[in-house]
Design a protein around this motif. Structure first.
Motif, short mmCIF file in Angstrom:
data_model
loop_
_atom_site.label_atom_id
_atom_site.label_comp_id
_atom_site.label_asym_id
_atom_site.label_seq_id
_atom_site.Cartn_x
_atom_site.Cartn_y
_atom_site.Cartn_z
N HIS A 287 1.64 -1.08 0.28
CA HIS A 287 -0.29 -0.25 0.27
C HIS A 287 0.40 1.18 0.49
O HIS A 287 0.65 2.53 0.95
N ILE A 288 1.92 0.79 -0.93
CA ILE A 288 2.81 2.77 -0.17
C ILE A 288 2.49 3.27 -2.41
O ILE A 288 3.59 4.66 -1.75
N ASP B 107 8.63 8.99 -6.86
CA ASP B 107 9.09 9.08 -7.88
C ASP B 107 9.70 7.06 -7.82
O ASP B 107 10.27 6.41 -7.66
N PHE B 108 8.46 6.56 -8.30
CA PHE B 108 8.48 4.70 -7.86
C PHE B 108 10.17 4.04 -8.47
O PHE B 108 10.90 3.66 -8.44
N PRO B 109 9.99 4.66 -10.03
CA PRO B 109 11.43 4.10 -10.89
C PRO B 109 12.35 4.07 -10.00
O PRO B 109 13.54 2.98 -9.42
N ALA B 110 12.43 5.16 -9.09
CA ALA B 110 13.76 5.68 -8.39
C ALA B 110 14.27 4.56 -6.61
O ALA B 110 15.02 4.31 -6.45
N ALA C 262 0.67 4.51 -12.85
CA ALA C 262 2.29 4.63 -13.46
C ALA C 262 3.33 3.90 -12.41
O ALA C 262 4.24 2.72 -12.86
N SER C 263 3.07 3.86 -10.77
CA SER C 263 3.44 3.06 -9.71
C SER C 263 3.36 2.13 -9.90
O SER C 263 4.05 1.04 -10.08
#
Length: 293
Positions: A122-123, A129-132, A189-190
């Motif tokens: 659930h984050i 910035d999920f890629p980072a 996106a995340s």
């Protein structure tokens, strides 16, 4: 340690980074969500095959820390760290569990190739910035270690045409998502990035999708209980989920939010609608021959 807004309590450290409250009622709801997910997953706290004696585990955005406490009991061999922006974790925990107030989108303290399991649940509503984050998770996972993310798709689905096209709960989640986008967070996106672990170097990737019923309409006993948790968690958390994204992200007043929630609450009480939220479990392993970056 805290700030107040619209009658709700929020974190003070890195103020504004997480748009949802951390007060007692929200903590109770988070613990109920934990019980819901564990029941949905057949009692499992994770899906990644980490073996019987993992050594180091980190829980990203740990909230009340209840997952860490359960993991500490299940894996006495492991040192388990829960990290969150809010200091709301319980004091009496297993001796192998500790908590830290920190921002998981900043530099992590431990060295590269350190963790047997990097876990987050659930984050996606909290990460800009999920890629980072995924690159950081890869760096700090030891070769042969695992990352696992468990995330809801916050949009009602229906398989039997009982959900109307103008369902108020659908409108609610869409406008909350819009508010979050205005604050720099993209839920879709995340979740897509978390489902694309191969692109970040992970192998043996798995992606499982379960269903969280909203209401007690399922015939299956366990799913009926999960659905009760699901409906109650949403019903009790509508204000908590809405105020930050809509007041900060959309410029709404608290009164506007409360007016919209009247129809949403009424819709949740309609047992003729058989809808659910997809629940994605995504996990992958860092290759055995990989090091650090």
């Amino acid at each position: 340690n805290h700030r107040f807004e619209n009658g709700r309590r929020y974190h003070k450290f890195r103020e504004g980074r997480y748009p949802f409250p951390n007060d007692e009622s929200e903590q109770d709801r988070e613990d109920m969500k934990h019980a819901m997910i564990v029941n949905l997953c057949g009692g499992k706290l994770h899906f990644a095959p980490i073996g019987d004696n993992p050594q180091d585990i980190i829980d990203l955005g740990t909230g009340t820390g209840i997952w860490c406490v359960d993991m500490g009991d299940e894996y006495p061999s492991a040192n388990i760290l829960g990290v969150d922006l809010s200091p709301i974790q319980q004091v009496w925990v297993p001796p192998n569990v500790r908590f830290m107030v920190d921002d998981i989108e900043e530099t992590w303290l431990e060295s590269a190739d350190f963790y047997d399991l990097v876990h987050g649940r659930h984050i996606t509503p909290a990460i800009k910035d999920f890629p980072a984050l995924l690159r950081r998770a890869y760096k700090h996972t030891k070769p042969g270690g695992w990352v696992e993310f468990q995330e809801m798709h916050h949009l009602p689905h229906c398989d039997d045409d009982t959900m109307p096209a103008d369902y108020p709960l659908t409108k609610f989640f869409r406008v909350v998502a819009e508010g979050l986008r205005n604050m720099g967070v993209s839920l879709d996106a995340s979740r897509h990035e978390a489902a694309n672990l191969e692109a970040y170097g992970f192998v043996n990737v798995r992606h499982e999708v379960l269903k969280i019923p909203i209401g007690t309409w399922p015939k299956h006993k366990t799913l009926k209980m999960v659905g009760l948790y699901g409906r109650t968690g949403i019903f009790n958390g509508l204000q908590a989920m809405a105020l930050g994204p809509l007041c900060r992200g959309m410029g709404w007043s608290k009164t506007q939010v409360e007016v919209m929630l009247v129809d949403v609450r009424r819709a949740l009480e309609d047992s003729s609608v058989h809808c659910y939220l997809p629940f994605h479990v995504m996990y992958g392993m860092k290759p055995l021959d990989a090091k650090g970056d």
